[in-house]
Scaffold this active site. Sequence first.
Site, PDB file in Angstrom:
ATOM      1  N   HIS B  13      -2.238 -13.981  -0.916  1.00 21.82           N
ATOM      2  CA  HIS B  13      -2.298 -15.180  -1.665  1.00 21.82           C
ATOM      3  C   HIS B  13      -0.966 -15.471  -2.207  1.00 21.82           C
ATOM      4  CE1 HIS B  13      -6.408 -13.246  -2.984  1.00 21.82           C
ATOM      5  NE2 HIS B  13      -6.569 -14.590  -2.081  1.00 21.82           N
ATOM      6  N   GLU B  16       0.939 -14.582  -5.772  1.00 19.90           N
ATOM      7  CA  GLU B  16       1.005 -13.111  -6.137  1.00 19.90           C
ATOM      8  C   GLU B  16       2.381 -12.864  -5.567  1.00 19.90           C
ATOM      9  OE1 GLU B  16      -2.847 -11.655  -5.127  1.00 19.90           O
ATOM     10  OE2 GLU B  16      -3.658 -12.930  -6.211  1.00 19.90           O
ATOM     11  N   HIS B 105      -2.112  -7.127  -3.637  1.00 16.76           N
ATOM     12  CA  HIS B 105      -2.453  -8.236  -4.714  1.00 16.76           C
ATOM     13  C   HIS B 105      -2.073  -8.143  -5.834  1.00 16.76           C
ATOM     14  CE1 HIS B 105      -5.162 -10.537  -1.764  1.00 16.76           C
ATOM     15  NE2 HIS B 105      -4.959  -9.364  -1.169  1.00 16.76           N
ATOM     16  N   GLU B 168      -4.954  -4.095  -6.158  1.00 12.53           N
ATOM     17  CA  GLU B 168      -4.910  -5.200  -7.140  1.00 12.53           C
ATOM     18  C   GLU B 168      -4.107  -4.562  -8.471  1.00 12.53           C
ATOM     19  OE1 GLU B 168      -5.625  -8.606  -7.858  1.00 12.53           O
ATOM     20  OE2 GLU B 168      -7.227  -8.184  -6.370  1.00 12.53           O
TER      21      GLU B 168
END
Lengths: 300, 300
Positions: B13, B16, B105, B168
């Site tokens: 992404h 990020e 992420h 994450e």
Amino acid sequence: MNIKNIAIVGGTHGNEYTGIYLIKRMQRTQFQAKWNGLEIALMIGNPRAYEQCSRFVDTDLNRAFKNEDLLNIELPGYEANRAKVINQAIGPKGSSRTELIIDMHTTTANMGVTIILVNDHPYNFQLAAYIKHKLPNCFIYYTSAKSYTGEADHPFLNSIAPYGFLLEVGPIANGIVRHDILEQTSMAIGAALEFVSKTNTGECPMPTNSLEVYEHVRTVAFPIDAADNINGFIHRELQDSDYQPLQKGDPIFETIEGDTICFADEGVFYPVFINEAAYYYKKIAFSLTQKRVMKIKNTL
Amino acid sequence: MNIKNIAIVGGTHGNEYTGIYLIKRMQRTQFQAKWNGLEIALMIGNPRAYEQCSRFVDTDLNRAFKNEDLLNIELPGYEANRAKVINQAIGPKGSSRTELIIDMHTTTANMGVTIILVNDHPYNFQLAAYIKHKLPNCFIYYTSAKSYTGEADHPFLNSIAPYGFLLEVGPIANGIVRHDILEQTSMAIGAALEFVSKTNTGECPMPTNSLEVYEHVRTVAFPIDAADNINGFIHRELQDSDYQPLQKGDPIFETIEGDTICFADEGVFYPVFINEAAYYYKKIAFSLTQKRVMKIKNTL
């Protein structure tokens, strides 16, 4: 002083949702009725950028309000045109029907509630002093056209009207709302409107005769590499330290390779907008201010 | 088990930044040399979205790795094509040269360090248990293709290889890096590669025979108004309460008008991705998981 026509604006930057949610809340909950005697216009600044969840479409709307640009109808971008629409609706700048504007913003920096003044009218400092009396942890940041752009004409939306402020609340990510940031923003607006109502009816709420003000000096760029890309990040000792003193030798960056870069200027500065996401594309890491204590005159 | 070919991906992404900065750091600081015997490919997932500081250009790259889509060369979007390039470089999915992928992420939610597993291979749970042994505050979140999409084929980049995880880390705003999030991400990767190195050389680091795992159940939508716009925000009692139990009657939203909405389902759930900016466009407020304690088999 009798101020009647007020504009409250949210979403001048489309990915700062707090102001947009509060405009919706004010529209749906008889907000106007609470402030008897005030005419309050509510407005979404940049609806297209909000649809796109971006700060802006073509250019930063909150840099589009210089007189020169408002008069130039050949500027093609979305924001150059949107600025003229806003100026028509609540201006025109220089002789605006609207006397006071509150423009709601948020920041990814740890700036708490910050009242940003764009001119030095005594009423604005009195207003800021009242808000600080009600919200003791808030900060007053003064950024004149001259200190901000080196020119005499201010590019902010707030410059349409003589009174009011830009409200900056953080830290919060772009593209979300949080209960606490909504609440802090609401409280600052409530305090401001309370001050206006009181001064309108002859009350003279002067809680202090001095005010701590952080005055804009300049921005500080991120380190860059040979390909002109940002090559570091805010040092752990500086991160989240908005409004804390910074002086020569203090670490400000760590490079991608792991080296520490220290602040090199003489004097004591107070950094703000540390690690603001919106400024990465300009490679700006933070801004420097100087603190001074202003005497507040009672001109009410 | 002998795992040699590893891929570490950042910027799947584009907004990020943490993973992108760490890829750059690894490329510039002889990261590969530290992990003798491992072949580590380093890759920026979505370079165009990174240029634009957006999550994606056309569609979410981390939903583009279903076999059906990887085989369909008529899909026109940037990410549909980029997924095929990544699959060629480190795959192909189903028979990949790369045995283990770590895809970095970040999230605006208060999820700390979360290890997301996309299949139930015992090695992955052993790996996760080792990371949790090294970083006791981290969480293990298991989201199978079935629980996530209702289908058998997983759309995540991680599904290219049998081993590894999506990392994450949060909370952090999009479009910035922070020293603490960089450090937590680095530590999780270090722990993972340590586990791989040890198991490769016949060491058998089994710190535990049970593991707390949060298993994906479903997403929860924001309330909407008559015009299909999001009409509320995360309730103060739920905000930042990722991985805390949620049950019937607990407040989850406050509407723009000020009403409270409570959770209505029977049973105890553990919400994650609470107030994740990336899901607003899908009107998703958070996801629900169920906690279970898994027995970890030693198959090393």
